[in-house]
Every structure is written in structure tokens, then in C-alpha cells.
Design an enzyme around this catalytic site. Structure first.
Site, PDB file in Angstrom:
ATOM      1  N   HIS A 109     -12.832   2.609   0.185  1.00 57.28           N
ATOM      2  CA  HIS A 109     -12.796   1.549   1.209  1.00 57.28           C
ATOM      3  C   HIS A 109     -13.457   0.263   0.704  1.00 57.28           C
ATOM      4  CE1 HIS A 109     -12.692   4.496   4.922  1.00 57.28           C
ATOM      5  NE2 HIS A 109     -11.476   4.234   4.468  1.00 57.28           N
ATOM      6  N   ARG A 118      -2.505  -1.926  -3.616  1.00 54.23           N
ATOM      7  CA  ARG A 118      -3.757  -1.211  -3.379  1.00 54.23           C
ATOM      8  C   ARG A 118      -3.757   0.046  -4.243  1.00 54.23           C
ATOM      9  NH1 ARG A 118      -5.408   2.584   1.576  1.00 54.23           N
ATOM     10  NH2 ARG A 118      -7.552   2.907   0.933  1.00 54.23           N
ATOM     11  N   ARG A 156     -11.760  14.579   8.571  1.00 52.72           N
ATOM     12  CA  ARG A 156     -12.566  15.011   7.405  1.00 52.72           C
ATOM     13  C   ARG A 156     -14.005  15.293   7.814  1.00 52.72           C
ATOM     14  NH1 ARG A 156     -11.254   9.944   3.830  1.00 52.72           N
ATOM     15  NH2 ARG A 156      -9.251   9.679   4.829  1.00 52.72           N
ATOM     16  N   ASN A 186       0.874  -1.170   0.000  1.00 54.45           N
ATOM     17  CA  ASN A 186       0.000   0.000   0.000  1.00 54.45           C
ATOM     18  C   ASN A 186       0.911   1.220   0.000  1.00 54.45           C
ATOM     19  OD1 ASN A 186      -1.802   2.016   0.478  1.00 54.45           O
ATOM     20  ND2 ASN A 186      -2.714   1.102   2.311  1.00 54.45           N
ATOM     21  N   GLU A 196      -7.948  -5.896   5.087  1.00 53.61           N
ATOM     22  CA  GLU A 196      -7.847  -5.472   3.691  1.00 53.61           C
ATOM     23  C   GLU A 196      -6.709  -6.190   2.969  1.00 53.61           C
ATOM     24  OE1 GLU A 196      -8.395  -1.474   5.445  1.00 53.61           O
ATOM     25  OE2 GLU A 196      -9.081  -0.922   3.442  1.00 53.61           O
TER      26      GLU A 196
END
Ligand code: ADP
Length: 393
Positions: free
Chosen positions: A179, A90, A238, A9, A381
């Protein structure tokens, strides 16, 4: 002999990696390089009980990954004998082009590059990671796994913004979600666990970034993140949903630049903006000590989740399961309580004592009499990326 997948990633200033057994999900080794290109970098490599940490400067991704491969040689496991069958990367934005994982070739890289305007920081960093890894590990297939792929199935009613159609088409403005790897992994895990493939389920991925999805019979039918991962739930830093006119207001009246507003909504909002902190552990402690801002922040966070639960139950015409995952979802019993209280009318009844028990693994935290099952499922993940790699090599 079992096989492994090296999952990478690559972010704008970091590389996270894990050597995964795709059959079991076991992480044989893992690590990260952080603050690439800054004065001091951090590199951590873990293999079994051994953990190596270094703080030498790492000027770029190439040097970082080269050092990681050296650490595999020095500390283990030896990649020559680890039987690596693929390197899984990813990639954040796959646009309309990638509905599943893709074997990396020149065309795939060109498409990821063409999508950079939709995810400027992420896709360019992901691409850099692919280039460097291909150079250093040329003899294994490289696979791109997209965060948006799971949401390419969204019906037009959920993926379309109600703006001028021509502008939307020209600038590729639609709801792509994010996601997806986690939502796909968790919803599939729930279906297997409850032994039902036709479930109407809501997955709440609550980490530093946070998103909700509605999944009906294994297919995503709505999700809270949109054109970018800024839309939707309240997150660590966020804002999530906000009236877009706030941007115009700030430009006209506060004379803020686009970059300043970008930073405001992405880095100085959410829990950080409301409570001054983004870690929910700290915010709960502040609220317990009487901090009013922290208390309000927690209520805003939970209120937003509830809004999405109600909306998604309505969209699917019913609800069988709500699942909490990621850092907050898996660990924060209080937030799970706040987010589900008052939802008995929907058939959602939390078992407060099961909810408070600290246990790892998959668990049901709803009462026997609850029509809707409430679950906690640890996301993974890396395992999902490794599994998806196997489908294309
Ligand atoms: P990322 O989105 O960075 O992958 P994670 O899924 O690891 O994030 O979630 C990190 C967040 O999880 C932390 O910022 C913190 O808010 C939250 N978290 C972790 N452990 C707990 C806990 N025990 N209680 C409440 N929140 C927690």
C-alpha cells in the site's frame, strides 16, 4: 494542452484503469474488467455522464484491454487526442530493487518476474498487464510504480525479522510493506495541508486490505504489512498479525495443507472470519441489532489499530498527526471513534461532532486542544501513480 496518464492496475482476474490528469488528479475516464477467464465477465467504462456495461466473456487480459481501448474509441475520450504521456502500471512487489518508479524495459520486466515468488498472484498479473499494454500502446513510455517502494527506506530495525540470518537472506524474507503508493500520497498530502515537513505521523489505510505506517519527516520508518500483505491490522478477509506457530499447529493437528492454510488466513479470516461478513457497514448493522460476534469483531479491529498507534508513537518518540484513509478510514466515523478513544494520554482528542459530519475532501476531526491532529484524507492511488510516472519520463 494538458497531458494525461493511463493508469493500469492489472490483477489476477481483473484490470482496473483510469485516465488521469497528473496535474489535477482528475479522472477523465475510468473502468474495470472483472472475472477475466471466467464464464461471465463484467466490463464497465465511464466517461463523463456515460457509463457502458457489458457482460460478454473476456477470456484473457489481452482481449480485455483490447476491448477497453475500443471503448475509448466508441465512448470516449479519444486516446489519440488525450495526449497520453505515459502508461503507469501498479506493481505490488518491487523487493529491494525498486526504490521508486521505473521506466519499463527488458531488465525491469525480468526483475519483476524474478520477484514473483514473493507475490505469486500479484506480480505475475501485473507483468501480464504490462506485456499486453506495451503491445497495444507501443508508442508511449510504460512506467512501473511499486507498492513497496515507499517502504524501501525502513530502517533495518523495522524491516528485519528475527529469524536465522542465512535463511532470511537466502529466501529474501524481510518486511517489504505494501500500500506504499497510498501511504506516500496521504502522508505527503498531510504535510502540505499542515504546512510541516518534519511531522511524526501515522497513516491508517483501512480498506478491504488495511495497513498502518509511521512516517517521520516524509520518510517511512515502520509499517504493518510485512513479507506479504497478510501481516498487521485486522482486514476484511485477512487475519493480520498471528502467532506463526498457529500454522504449525494447524498442520500437525488439523492436517491442513499449505494451500488450505493460505486460504484460511487470506480469505476466511479478519472480519469475515469473526463476523461472517467483511463489509464494515454490514457488521455495524449486525452489531446494532445485537449480534455478539459482530460486536467482538469491531472491538478486535479497533484494538489492533490502537496497538499500532501506541507502538508507532513510541518508535517515533512522539506524534503530531493520525490520518484515516480508504473505504473504512474515510467513511466509518464509528470505527474512527473506537480506534482513538482512550488515547487522550497521548494527546489524541477526537472532536466527535466533526468526526460524524459527512464531508468529502481533507478534513481535521480532532479538537482544537488536541496535541495530535486527527485527519481524514481521501486516498488517490491513481493520481499518485500518474505523478510518479512524470518523474521518470
Ligand atoms: P479496497 O481495499 O478493495 O480498495 P476500499 O478502500 O474501497 O477497498 O474499502 C472497501 C471497504 O470500505 C468496504 O469493504 C467496507 O468495509 C468499507 N466501507 C465503505 N464505505 C463504508 C462506510 N460508509 N462505512 C463503513 N465502512 C465502509
Amino acid at each position: 494542452m494538458s497531458t494525461t496518464v493511463l493508469v493500469i492496475n492489472s490483477g489476477s482476474s481483473s484490470i482496473k484503469y483510469q485516465l488521469v490528469d497528473p496535474k489535477t488528479g482528475d479522472a477523465l475516464a475510468s473502468g474495470l474488467v472483472e472475472r477475466i477467464g471466467e464464464g461471465t465477465s463484467i466490463l464497465r467504462h465511464t466517461y463523463g455522464d456515460e457509463e457502458v456495461e457489458e457482460d460478454n466473456p473476456v477470456p484473457d487480459h489481452g482481449i480485455g484491454l483490447r476491448r477497453v481501448l475500443e471503448l475509448f474509441r466508441e465512448v470516449g475520450p479519444d486516446l489519440h487526442t488525450a495526449n497520453i504521456v505515459a502508461v503507469g502500471h501498479r506493481v505490488v512487489q518491487g523487493g529491494n530493487f525498486f526504490t521508486g518508479p521505473a521506466l519499463v524495459d527488458r531488465d525491469v520486466k525480468r526483475t519483476i518476474e524474478a520477484l514473483i515468488p514473493l507475490a505469486p498472484l500479484h506480480n505475475s498479473a501485473n507483468l501480464r498487464g504490462i506485456d499486453v499494454a506495451e503491445e497495444l500502446l507501443p508508442n508511449v513510455p510504460h512506467v512501473a510504480v511499486f507498492d513497496t517502494a515507499f517502504f524501501t527506506s525502513l530502517p533495518a530495525a523495522a524491516s528485519t525479522y528475527a529469524i536465522d540470518r542465512e535463511v532470511a537472506r537466502k529466501y529474501a524474507i524481510k518486511r517489504y510493506g505494501a500500500h506504499g503508493t497510498s501511504h506516500s500520497f496521504v502522508s505527503e498530502t498531510v504535510s502540505e495541508y499542515l504546512k510541516r515537513m518534519d511531522l511524526k505521523q501515522i497513516v491508517l489505510h483501512l480498506g478491504n486490505g488495511a495497513s498502518a505506517s509511521a512516517v517521520h519527516a516524509g520518510r517511512a520508518v515502520d509499517t504493518s504489512m510485512g513479507l506479504t500483505p497478510l501481516e498487521g491490522l485486522v482486514m476484511g478477509t485477512r487475519s493480520g498479525d498471528i502467532d506463526p506457530a498457529a500454522v504449525l499447529h494447524l498442520m500437525r493437528n488439523a492436517h491442513m495443507s499449505i494451500d488450505e492454510i493460505d486460504k484460511l488466513f487470506n480469505k476466511r479470516s479478519g472480519m469475515k472470519g469473526l463476523a461472517g461478513q467483511n463489509d464494515l457497514r454490514t457488521i455495524h448493522a449486525m452489531a446494532d441489532a445485537g449480534d455478539r460476534n459482530a460486536r467482538v469483531a469491531l472491538l478486535v479491529y479497533a484494538h489492533r489499530i490502537k496497538k499500532y498507534i501506541g507502538a508507532y508513537a513510541a518508535i517515533m518518540g512522539g506524534l503530531d498527526a493520525i490520518t484515516f484513509t480508504a473505504g473504512v478510514g474515510e467513511n466509518d466515523a464509528k470505527m474512527r471513534e473506537l480506534a482513538t478513544e482512550g488515547l487522550e494520554f497521548l494527546g489524541v482528542k477526537l472532536d466527535t461532532s466533526a468526526n460524524r459530519k459527512h464531508k468529502g475532501g481533507i478534513r481535521v476531526i480532532s479538537r482544537q486542544s488536541s496535541k495530535v491532529k486527527i485527519l481524514v484524507v481521501p486516498t488517490n492511488e491513481e493520481w499518485e501513480i500518474a505523478r510518479q510516472c512524470l518523474t521518470v519520463i
